[in-house]
Design a protein around this motif. Structure first.
Motif, mmCIF file in Angstrom:
data_model
loop_
_atom_site.group_PDB
_atom_site.id
_atom_site.type_symbol
_atom_site.label_atom_id
_atom_site.label_comp_id
_atom_site.label_asym_id
_atom_site.label_seq_id
_atom_site.Cartn_x
_atom_site.Cartn_y
_atom_site.Cartn_z
ATOM 1 N N GLU A 183 1.595 -19.302 -5.448
ATOM 2 C CA GLU A 183 0.568 -19.573 -6.457
ATOM 3 C C GLU A 183 0.062 -18.310 -7.137
ATOM 4 O O GLU A 183 -0.571 -18.366 -8.198
ATOM 5 C CB GLU A 183 -0.597 -20.355 -5.820
ATOM 6 N N ASN A 184 0.343 -17.168 -6.546
ATOM 7 C CA ASN A 184 -0.005 -15.884 -7.154
ATOM 8 C C ASN A 184 0.562 -15.769 -8.579
ATOM 9 O O ASN A 184 -0.067 -15.218 -9.477
ATOM 10 C CB ASN A 184 0.598 -14.780 -6.267
ATOM 11 N N VAL A 185 1.753 -16.331 -8.757
ATOM 12 C CA VAL A 185 2.445 -16.237 -10.040
ATOM 13 C C VAL A 185 1.649 -16.925 -11.150
ATOM 14 O O VAL A 185 1.541 -16.416 -12.263
ATOM 15 C CB VAL A 185 3.846 -16.892 -9.915
ATOM 16 N N ALA A 212 -5.764 -15.290 -13.809
ATOM 17 C CA ALA A 212 -7.064 -14.595 -13.816
ATOM 18 C C ALA A 212 -7.107 -13.453 -12.802
ATOM 19 O O ALA A 212 -7.715 -12.413 -13.051
ATOM 20 C CB ALA A 212 -8.191 -15.593 -13.540
ATOM 21 N N HIS A 213 -6.426 -13.622 -11.676
ATOM 22 C CA HIS A 213 -6.541 -12.568 -10.650
ATOM 23 C C HIS A 213 -5.844 -11.272 -11.054
ATOM 24 O O HIS A 213 -6.147 -10.215 -10.532
ATOM 25 C CB HIS A 213 -6.052 -13.086 -9.289
ATOM 26 N N PHE A 214 -4.913 -11.369 -12.017
ATOM 27 C CA PHE A 214 -4.231 -10.131 -12.443
ATOM 28 C C PHE A 214 -5.241 -9.152 -13.050
ATOM 29 O O PHE A 214 -5.112 -7.944 -12.887
ATOM 30 C CB PHE A 214 -3.110 -10.441 -13.456
ATOM 31 N N LEU A 241 -8.391 -8.814 -9.736
ATOM 32 C CA LEU A 241 -7.974 -8.185 -8.472
ATOM 33 C C LEU A 241 -7.084 -6.973 -8.738
ATOM 34 O O LEU A 241 -7.215 -5.943 -8.099
ATOM 35 C CB LEU A 241 -7.237 -9.199 -7.582
ATOM 36 N N HIS A 242 -6.167 -7.121 -9.695
ATOM 37 C CA HIS A 242 -5.187 -6.045 -9.897
ATOM 38 C C HIS A 242 -5.567 -5.070 -11.004
ATOM 39 O O HIS A 242 -4.872 -4.084 -11.234
ATOM 40 C CB HIS A 242 -3.808 -6.646 -10.191
ATOM 41 N N GLY A 243 -6.661 -5.366 -11.719
ATOM 42 C CA GLY A 243 -7.151 -4.397 -12.692
ATOM 43 C C GLY A 243 -6.331 -4.294 -13.966
ATOM 44 O O GLY A 243 -6.434 -3.301 -14.689
ATOM 45 N N ARG A 255 1.614 -1.957 -5.049
ATOM 46 C CA ARG A 255 0.146 -1.841 -5.108
ATOM 47 C C ARG A 255 -0.480 -3.227 -5.270
ATOM 48 O O ARG A 255 -1.425 -3.583 -4.571
ATOM 49 C CB ARG A 255 -0.239 -0.956 -6.301
ATOM 50 N N GLN A 256 0.089 -4.009 -6.182
ATOM 51 C CA GLN A 256 -0.456 -5.349 -6.415
ATOM 52 C C GLN A 256 -0.347 -6.218 -5.162
ATOM 53 O O GLN A 256 -1.296 -6.894 -4.782
ATOM 54 C CB GLN A 256 0.268 -6.024 -7.578
ATOM 55 N N LEU A 257 0.819 -6.167 -4.512
ATOM 56 C CA LEU A 257 0.997 -6.991 -3.310
ATOM 57 C C LEU A 257 -0.007 -6.564 -2.242
ATOM 58 O O LEU A 257 -0.615 -7.400 -1.566
ATOM 59 C CB LEU A 257 2.425 -6.875 -2.775
ATOM 60 N N GLN A 289 -2.852 -5.346 -2.631
ATOM 61 C CA GLN A 289 -4.202 -5.828 -2.971
ATOM 62 C C GLN A 289 -4.338 -7.319 -2.638
ATOM 63 O O GLN A 289 -5.412 -7.789 -2.299
ATOM 64 C CB GLN A 289 -4.489 -5.613 -4.466
ATOM 65 N N ASP A 290 -3.246 -8.046 -2.774
ATOM 66 C CA ASP A 290 -3.277 -9.484 -2.471
ATOM 67 C C ASP A 290 -3.387 -9.741 -0.965
ATOM 68 O O ASP A 290 -4.012 -10.714 -0.543
ATOM 69 C CB ASP A 290 -1.981 -10.162 -2.947
ATOM 70 N N ILE A 291 -2.744 -8.892 -0.158
ATOM 71 C CA ILE A 291 -2.616 -9.172 1.285
ATOM 72 C C ILE A 291 -3.961 -9.432 1.984
ATOM 73 O O ILE A 291 -4.103 -10.458 2.648
ATOM 74 C CB ILE A 291 -1.789 -8.068 2.000
#
Ligand code: FES
Ligand SMILES: [Fe+2]
Length: 337
Positions: A160-162, A166-168, A171-173, A272-274, A276-278
């Protein structure tokens, strides 16, 4: 066992268990996947094979001391041999091989330097195959770079990350993520997002094309001034943990140094993105009915598409177990007004 998710744990599909060169000819080793103990081995003719781990004779683990002979693996305990279909092919000290001397064999598909195993809770044979990824073996692309992670999450949660556009940003800036075009086609979920990528030489505009082949294999293709590919693989190894394998490649351009620079920035950015998701994934709960708003990505479409990877009985069982567990926990009881 606790039921952390309102969805089943082990989806139908193809899942990477290793890279091809991690399984040498005549090698046999233990493998944990789908909450099961398995053995993988490579035959003398070079075929990668996967069987249930335990010998039906007296239960030895074929991945601990098993030896490959020809097209079979030989049990370390009493030398019974099993081929890639799970059939007993040799029993050196008996006149007759017992009819039941057989182990469950798993479907293996090896291509593009990846060893993939088919899982289906109902034991159906493969319903589809993933395409090959010629970029991973092409001279026009850089030598692939690999990364692995292991943490507590779930295939669908990560998938569902894909669609979580909005989280990009939050969360990922990323500065902005324009709306994506998404569609579920049979076992493929396809999404296209005009975006930018940090290339090591500033940001470049382009289109990110993501294809998910079930919940196991997802490709991220960025096409613009630079061309990059990340093949992401997620496998549920047991009731808590997943293993993630990323294979990165970059289209060669402007000399080896430039390609290497782009590749390094690309690997660093996706990793880096992964990472941040973990911590979010490891600690969050998965809501059966989230409160979506109109700025959220196409979650509903994705969840509808994802249902096909779990048979109805399996989804029902997981949902019931999850609901009864929540009812037992005070923080999830409806508040009395
Ligand atoms: S336990 Fe495998 S041959 Fe006896
Ligand atoms: Fe993310």
């Amino acid at each position: 066992m606790t039921q952390r998710f309102p969805i089943p744990r082990y989806p139908t599909g193809w899942f990477q268990v290793c890279w091809s060169d991690e399984l040498k000819v005549k090698e046999a080793k233990p493998l944990q996947a789908f909450g099961r103990d398995l053995v993988m081995f490579r035959t003398e003719s070079g075929e990668a094979r996967v069987l249930d781990a335990y010998c039906p004779h007296m239960g030895a683990h074929l991945g601990h001391g098993g030896v490959v002979e020809g097209e079979s693996v030989k049990c370390p305990f009493h030398a019974w041999q099993f081929d890639g279909t799970g059939k007993c092919t040799d029993l050196p000290y008996a006149n007759k091989i017992p009819a039941k001397a057989e182990i469950k064999a798993w479907h293996v598909h090896e291509h593009s330097g990846l060893v993939l195993v088919w899982h289906d809770i109902d034991d159906r044979p493969p319903l589809w195959h993933t395409p090959e990824f010629p970029e991973l073996t092409s001279d026009d692309w850089s030598e692939p770079v690999r990364r692995t992670w292991r943490f507590r999450s779930h295939n669908q949660e990560m998938g569902e990350n894909v669609v979580d556009i909005a989280h990009f940003k939050y969360l990922h800036g990323m500065l902005q993520v324009p709306p994506a075009v998404a569609e579920g086609r049979e076992h493929i979920f396809h999404m296209e997002t005009p975006t930018y990528m940090k290339s090591g030489h500033g940001d470049t505009e382009g289109t990110l094309v993501t294809n998910s082949y079930g919940f196991g294999v997802t490709t991220n293709h960025f096409e613009g001034f630079v061309g990059t590919l990340c093949v992401g693989n997620v496998i549920a190894v047991d009731d808590d943990f997943v293993e993630v394998r990323f294979t990165f490649a970059v289209k060669k351009m402007g000399g080896a140094d430039v390609t290497r620079g782009i590749g390094k920035a690309f690997v660093a950015e996706i990793s880096r993105q992964l990472e941040q998701d973990i911590p979010v994934w490891e600690n969050k709960i998965y809501l059966e009915k989230p409160i979506f708003c109109d700025g959220d990505g196409p979650f509903t479409k994705y969840r509808r598409w994802g249902k096909q990877f779990f048979p109805d009985w399996y989804r029902k069982r997981a949902l019931e177990a999850w609901r009864s567990e929540r009812e037992a926990r005070p923080e999830f009881r409806p508040t009395e007004k």
